[in-house]
Design a protein around this motif. Structure first.
Motif, PDB file in Angstrom:
ATOM      1  N   GLY A 106       0.755  -1.347  -0.023  1.00 27.79           N
ATOM      2  CA  GLY A 106      -0.088   0.053  -0.128  1.00 27.79           C
ATOM      3  C   GLY A 106       0.941   1.045  -0.088  1.00 27.79           C
ATOM      4  N   LEU A 107       0.201   2.186  -0.454  1.00 33.29           N
ATOM      5  CA  LEU A 107       0.912   3.484  -0.689  1.00 33.29           C
ATOM      6  C   LEU A 107       0.135   4.689  -0.412  1.00 33.29           C
ATOM      7  CD1 LEU A 107       2.727   3.324  -4.118  1.00 33.29           C
ATOM      8  CD2 LEU A 107       3.844   4.011  -2.176  1.00 33.29           C
ATOM      9  N   ILE A 108       0.433   5.511   0.569  1.00 32.91           N
ATOM     10  CA  ILE A 108      -0.329   6.773   0.976  1.00 32.91           C
ATOM     11  C   ILE A 108       0.260   8.128   0.779  1.00 32.91           C
ATOM     12  CG2 ILE A 108       0.022   6.476   3.288  1.00 32.91           C
ATOM     13  CD1 ILE A 108      -2.874   7.678   3.870  1.00 32.91           C
ATOM     14  N   SER A 109      -0.280   8.964   0.015  1.00 35.94           N
ATOM     15  CA  SER A 109       0.175  10.229  -0.432  1.00 35.94           C
ATOM     16  C   SER A 109       0.487  11.067   0.639  1.00 35.94           C
ATOM     17  CB  SER A 109      -0.367  11.050  -1.442  1.00 35.94           C
ATOM     18  OG  SER A 109      -1.587  11.616  -0.870  1.00 35.94           O
ATOM     19  N   GLU A 110       1.630  12.301   0.679  1.00 39.21           N
ATOM     20  CA  GLU A 110       1.668  13.029   1.673  1.00 39.21           C
ATOM     21  C   GLU A 110       1.586  14.469   1.244  1.00 39.21           C
ATOM     22  OE1 GLU A 110       5.534  10.990   3.849  1.00 39.21           O
ATOM     23  OE2 GLU A 110       5.483  11.174   1.796  1.00 39.21           O
ATOM     24  N   GLN A 111       1.961  14.769  -0.171  1.00 39.81           N
ATOM     25  CA  GLN A 111       1.989  15.848  -0.933  1.00 39.81           C
ATOM     26  C   GLN A 111       0.842  15.918  -2.043  1.00 39.81           C
ATOM     27  OE1 GLN A 111       4.237  18.082  -0.008  1.00 39.81           O
ATOM     28  NE2 GLN A 111       5.159  16.879   1.706  1.00 39.81           N
ATOM     29  N   PRO A 112       0.289  17.061  -2.651  1.00 38.79           N
ATOM     30  CA  PRO A 112      -0.158  17.060  -4.091  1.00 38.79           C
ATOM     31  C   PRO A 112       0.607  16.505  -5.212  1.00 38.79           C
ATOM     32  CG  PRO A 112      -0.410  19.024  -2.734  1.00 38.79           C
ATOM     33  CD  PRO A 112       0.670  18.357  -2.153  1.00 38.79           C
ATOM     34  N   LEU A 113      -0.082  16.010  -6.172  1.00 40.86           N
ATOM     35  CA  LEU A 113       0.763  15.600  -7.148  1.00 40.86           C
ATOM     36  C   LEU A 113       1.536  14.413  -6.995  1.00 40.86           C
ATOM     37  CD1 LEU A 113       1.414  18.987  -9.355  1.00 40.86           C
ATOM     38  CD2 LEU A 113      -0.516  17.073  -9.796  1.00 40.86           C
ATOM     39  N   GLN A 114       1.392  13.538  -6.252  1.00 37.35           N
ATOM     40  CA  GLN A 114       2.020  12.285  -6.169  1.00 37.35           C
ATOM     41  C   GLN A 114       0.928  11.194  -6.601  1.00 37.35           C
ATOM     42  OE1 GLN A 114       2.814  12.415  -1.889  1.00 37.35           O
ATOM     43  NE2 GLN A 114       4.890  12.728  -2.183  1.00 37.35           N
ATOM     44  N   ALA A 115       1.440  10.392  -7.612  1.00 40.88           N
ATOM     45  CA  ALA A 115       0.813   9.317  -8.299  1.00 40.88           C
ATOM     46  C   ALA A 115       1.101   7.926  -7.639  1.00 40.88           C
ATOM     47  CB  ALA A 115       1.070   9.271  -9.650  1.00 40.88           C
ATOM     48  N   VAL A 116       0.208   7.228  -7.171  1.00 40.48           N
ATOM     49  CA  VAL A 116       0.571   6.074  -6.328  1.00 40.48           C
ATOM     50  C   VAL A 116      -0.296   4.895  -7.093  1.00 40.48           C
ATOM     51  CG1 VAL A 116       0.771   7.003  -4.213  1.00 40.48           C
ATOM     52  CG2 VAL A 116      -1.425   6.497  -4.629  1.00 40.48           C
ATOM     53  N   TRP A 117       0.321   3.668  -7.185  1.00 39.63           N
ATOM     54  CA  TRP A 117       0.226   2.656  -8.185  1.00 39.63           C
ATOM     55  C   TRP A 117       0.285   1.427  -7.218  1.00 39.63           C
ATOM     56  CZ3 TRP A 117      -1.857   3.484 -12.761  1.00 39.63           C
ATOM     57  CH2 TRP A 117      -1.782   4.834 -13.668  1.00 39.63           C
ATOM     58  N   VAL A 118      -0.682   0.339  -7.803  1.00 35.92           N
ATOM     59  CA  VAL A 118      -0.603  -0.984  -7.395  1.00 35.92           C
ATOM     60  C   VAL A 118      -0.929  -1.766  -8.749  1.00 35.92           C
ATOM     61  CG1 VAL A 118      -0.983  -0.849  -5.172  1.00 35.92           C
ATOM     62  CG2 VAL A 118      -3.000  -0.953  -6.524  1.00 35.92           C
ATOM     63  N   ALA A 119      -0.193  -3.029  -8.722  1.00 35.47           N
ATOM     64  CA  ALA A 119      -0.558  -3.975 -10.034  1.00 35.47           C
ATOM     65  C   ALA A 119      -1.453  -5.154  -9.179  1.00 35.47           C
ATOM     66  CB  ALA A 119       0.693  -4.392 -10.396  1.00 35.47           C
ATOM     67  N   SER A 120      -2.372  -5.612  -9.914  1.00 34.23           N
ATOM     68  CA  SER A 120      -3.027  -6.878  -9.738  1.00 34.23           C
ATOM     69  C   SER A 120      -3.439  -7.639 -10.987  1.00 34.23           C
ATOM     70  CB  SER A 120      -4.561  -6.327  -9.012  1.00 34.23           C
ATOM     71  OG  SER A 120      -5.148  -5.537 -10.002  1.00 34.23           O
ATOM     72  N   ALA A 121      -3.689  -9.069 -10.781  1.00 31.07           N
ATOM     73  CA  ALA A 121      -4.212  -9.837 -11.608  1.00 31.07           C
ATOM     74  C   ALA A 121      -5.514 -10.583 -11.269  1.00 31.07           C
ATOM     75  CB  ALA A 121      -3.337 -11.070 -12.029  1.00 31.07           C
ATOM     76  N   ASP A 122      -5.798 -10.673 -10.026  1.00 29.15           N
ATOM     77  CA  ASP A 122      -6.980 -11.313  -9.577  1.00 29.15           C
ATOM     78  C   ASP A 122      -7.362 -10.577  -8.057  1.00 29.15           C
ATOM     79  OD1 ASP A 122      -8.127 -12.957 -11.599  1.00 29.15           O
ATOM     80  OD2 ASP A 122      -6.766 -14.521 -11.052  1.00 29.15           O
ATOM     81  N   THR A 144      -8.647  16.498   2.515  1.00 30.12           N
ATOM     82  CA  THR A 144      -7.185  16.931   2.355  1.00 30.12           C
ATOM     83  C   THR A 144      -6.640  16.904   0.996  1.00 30.12           C
ATOM     84  OG1 THR A 144      -6.566  14.657   2.745  1.00 30.12           O
ATOM     85  CG2 THR A 144      -6.892  15.977   4.770  1.00 30.12           C
ATOM     86  N   GLY A 145      -7.316  16.117   0.071  1.00 29.89           N
ATOM     87  CA  GLY A 145      -6.876  15.636  -1.254  1.00 29.89           C
ATOM     88  C   GLY A 145      -5.982  14.501  -1.023  1.00 29.89           C
ATOM     89  N   ARG A 146      -5.656  13.977  -0.039  1.00 36.50           N
ATOM     90  CA  ARG A 146      -4.678  12.769  -0.057  1.00 36.50           C
ATOM     91  C   ARG A 146      -5.427  11.616  -0.898  1.00 36.50           C
ATOM     92  NH1 ARG A 146      -3.034  14.521   5.532  1.00 36.50           N
ATOM     93  NH2 ARG A 146      -0.941  15.539   5.186  1.00 36.50           N
ATOM     94  N   VAL A 147      -4.502  10.812  -1.092  1.00 39.18           N
ATOM     95  CA  VAL A 147      -4.934   9.270  -1.647  1.00 39.18           C
ATOM     96  C   VAL A 147      -3.986   8.085  -1.362  1.00 39.18           C
ATOM     97  CG1 VAL A 147      -5.938  10.545  -3.976  1.00 39.18           C
ATOM     98  CG2 VAL A 147      -3.423   9.668  -3.731  1.00 39.18           C
ATOM     99  N   ALA A 148      -4.606   7.089  -1.570  1.00 41.41           N
ATOM    100  CA  ALA A 148      -3.805   5.696  -1.378  1.00 41.41           C
ATOM    101  C   ALA A 148      -4.187   4.702  -2.213  1.00 41.41           C
ATOM    102  CB  ALA A 148      -4.305   5.231   0.199  1.00 41.41           C
ATOM    103  N   ALA A 149      -3.206   3.966  -2.654  1.00 41.97           N
ATOM    104  CA  ALA A 149      -3.475   2.743  -3.433  1.00 41.97           C
ATOM    105  C   ALA A 149      -3.241   1.480  -3.018  1.00 41.97           C
ATOM    106  CB  ALA A 149      -2.663   2.846  -4.860  1.00 41.97           C
ATOM    107  N   LEU A 150      -3.872   0.676  -2.841  1.00 39.34           N
ATOM    108  CA  LEU A 150      -3.567  -0.633  -2.053  1.00 39.34           C
ATOM    109  C   LEU A 150      -4.044  -2.072  -2.961  1.00 39.34           C
ATOM    110  CD1 LEU A 150      -5.865   0.370   1.061  1.00 39.34           C
ATOM    111  CD2 LEU A 150      -3.504   1.015   0.629  1.00 39.34           C
TER     112      LEU A 150
END
Length: 261
Positions: free
Chosen positions: A83-99, A110-116
């Protein structure tokens, strides 16, 4: 209801969800293989810095700053986490998956995001609640979060052992006993477990378990959107490890933005 939209980039399809309309984001299809998150960030927001992981089916959630300090210490190319969680604006966080389930989260305040990356193992280890706890530690309120779960293998085709069902079920059912956990799961409204004709097996809806974990934290169903696509049953758009036994993936990403205040 939240709507899912097919978008096109140079003739290639990817998915977005209305629940995350405040953010540049996408659940990309196999048509984009083998493009990297670096390439895909160009599709979403060319000014963003790009972060990805070496995924290990765990429940570690890192920030870009933590990744940078880990990599400078270890000298590795990628940090191991799911998992990735942003701290600043304009951070692109990515995860890969197949199933496994790709989960994208945004905080409308806050505009913050996460990708898990939430497969059955990460779900059993509560990766989504842990990520939400990190949002809270950064000052987020539960009701400001918006969560989209992307295409993943659907419960009706995902056969697992009773052991696996009990291990994942223990994340939402407070019993120790395997049999009791499985029985309690079956009794839940809109149960994440479906019968399987094989002894010792059940069908498991991993995305439903993640929803229940979030509901246990006080997140309402209106804050959660689940893609109406199964990777296993949609071969024209998605890789499925169960279907093809190939190590290919699709990427899902989201870009943080400035605060709304």
């Amino acid at each position: 209801m939240h709507t899912w939209h097919w978008r096109n980039w140079e003739g290639l399809p990817y998915l977005t969800c209305s629940i995350l309309e405040q953010w540049d984001h996408g659940f990309f299809t196999q048509q984009f293989w083998p493009r990297s998150p670096q390439d895909l960030t160009e599709v979403l927001q060319s000014k963003a810095s790009v972060y990805r992981l070496k995924q290990v089916h765990g429940n570690t959630v890192l920030t870009p700053q933590e990744i940078d300090s880990l990599l400078s210490t270890l000298g590795d190319d990628l940090a191991s986490a799911d998992g990735l969680i942003s701290e600043q604006p304009l951070q692109a966080v990515w995860v890969a998956s197949a199933d496994c389930t790709p989960v994208l989260i945004g905080d409308v305040k806050t505009g913050r995001v996460a990708a898990l990356h939430a497969g059955w193992r990460g779900t059993a280890k509560k990766i989504v609640p842990l990520a939400i706890a990190r949002f809270q530690s950064q000052g987020s309120q539960i009701y400001d979060l918006r969560i989209a779960m992307g295409p993943a293998i659907a419960g009706e085709v995902y056969q697992v052992s009773i052991d696996v069902a009990a291990e994942i079920g223990a994340s939402i059912i407070p019993y120790q006993d395997e049999q009791k956990i499985v029985e309690a799961l079956h009794e839940l409204p809109n149960s994440p477990l479906l019968e399987d004709s094989n002894p010792g097996k059940v069908r498991l809806d991993v995305r439903r378990v993640n929803s229940l974990q979030m509901e246990n934290m006080g997140i309402s169903t209106e804050q959660i959107a689940i893609a109406p696509y199964c990777t296993f049953q949609t071969p024209e758009h998605f890789f499925s490890y169960r279907r093809e036994k190939e190590k290919k993936v699709q990427w899902s990403g989201i870009v943080s933005r400035k605060t709304s205040s």
